[in-house]
Design a protein around this motif. Sequence first.
Motif, mmCIF file in Angstrom:
data_model
loop_
_atom_site.group_PDB
_atom_site.id
_atom_site.type_symbol
_atom_site.label_atom_id
_atom_site.label_comp_id
_atom_site.label_asym_id
_atom_site.label_seq_id
_atom_site.Cartn_x
_atom_site.Cartn_y
_atom_site.Cartn_z
ATOM 1 N N TYR A 1 0.353 3.460 4.939
ATOM 2 C CA TYR A 1 0.888 3.586 3.586
ATOM 3 C C TYR A 1 2.406 3.550 3.620
ATOM 4 C CZ TYR A 1 -3.788 5.629 3.047
ATOM 5 O OH TYR A 1 -5.144 5.859 3.085
ATOM 6 N N ASN B 1 -5.481 3.339 8.550
ATOM 7 C CA ASN B 1 -4.906 2.953 7.260
ATOM 8 C C ASN B 1 -3.424 3.314 7.249
ATOM 9 O OD1 ASN B 1 -7.559 2.324 6.092
ATOM 10 N ND2 ASN B 1 -7.878 4.534 6.147
ATOM 11 N N SER C 1 0.833 -1.201 0.000
ATOM 12 C CA SER C 1 0.000 0.000 0.000
ATOM 13 C C SER C 1 0.872 1.257 0.000
ATOM 14 C CB SER C 1 -0.902 0.007 1.243
ATOM 15 O OG SER C 1 -1.621 1.210 1.339
#
Length: 447
Positions: free
Chosen positions: A285, A283, A129
Amino acid sequence: MFSKILIANRGEIAVRIIRTCREMGIETVAVYSEADRDALHTQMADEAVCIGPAAPGESYLNVQNIISATVLSGAEAIHPGFGFLSENSKFAKICEECNITFIGPGAECIENMGNKSNARSIMSKAGVSIIPGSKKAINSNEELLEVARNIGYPVMIKASAGGGGRGIRIVRSEDDLIRSYENAKAEARIAFGDDTIYLEKFIESPKHIEIQILGDNFGNIVYLGERDCSMQRRNQKLLEEAPGKVITDELRISMGEMAVRAAKAVRYNNAGTVEFLLDKDGNYYFMEMNTRIQVEHPVTEMITGIDLIKEQIKIAFGEKLSFSQQDIKINGHSIECRINAENVERGFMPSPGKITELYVPGGPNVRVDSAVYSGYNIPPYYDSMIAKLIVYGKDREEAICRMRRALGEFIIEGVNTNIDFQFELISSDEFIRGTYDTAFIEKNFKY
């Protein structure tokens, strides 16, 4: 095992490497600039070789002189530490061509991960990601405007060859985009000799979480938990802790496995760090991969009991990892404060000079990694970090209390330091709650 290793660095990391080499029965060669003639690492090593004047470009970045010192001393390997030549793929390649072992990953791996825009592309193809942004380097103002409009403001302009917070600009509107782009390119050109720029969506007030990995030459890669490195000023880390207060067991496994996937995508070997941004919704990254030992590696050592420098050396010698993922256990909590010689009240201006008095804290589970001593003259040519204060506790609360106590004992006279500022940070409500993010200092301190 290697009989002799040259350490192509200075300061506390050079001392740190010498200590592990000594425990392993390996002789060491220190290199030093003329300004570092009386530095501690030159006194601790078995041999010391002057490699040039004070300026880093003429000494610690002087590849020819470092290779010559290695050959003349009979060292079989070079440990680059962090900074300087540690992520220089050309240097790693030259070592290989000279039949000298570079204690780090291969040159191709360093090159792939050193260029941030290239690293994004590799990670995206591997299913890691990544932050929304440009798929390749930005080559024109028109392309810059188009990508920014597509991903939406705010955006972050970043140097592909960047590091240490340089070549970075946050842009919140199109009015500032081209000017910020040109400024970032100019800064990157001066700092890295490479003005390649890419664009990312700016994640507002994230956590900066990094995963420590180790990989051998046989395809075995493990992760050793995470470090929360969110306490930053102008993208420079000041304080790190492990494990992260907000990281659940499930999230740790997910991020750890993603870091291993990233490492396998480039056939990574040796110690490295995969850095992620974690947003408020949980989330995460991929941001970048550091192909070297990190400044903050001691907090991982404290909670895992694994000497990362020793593992680096063993891997570089060709040994297999002696443990698997199942063997790695996270115990207790560790915090590191970077002690810098700087004047906080004057915008963190570096404060070189002579240390007239020094008292280093001690007691149970307190570690100080440093290369300074009473009477030492801090030269003005290098980074202002002069020590790392690391503590361990059975839990986070004990670690915080221990760090407060240790900071209160730390006395450095003759130069300004950030010790009092570190005490403020560790005593703040947001740090105690663990809810601080990368914008915490900017929002709460007006230095």
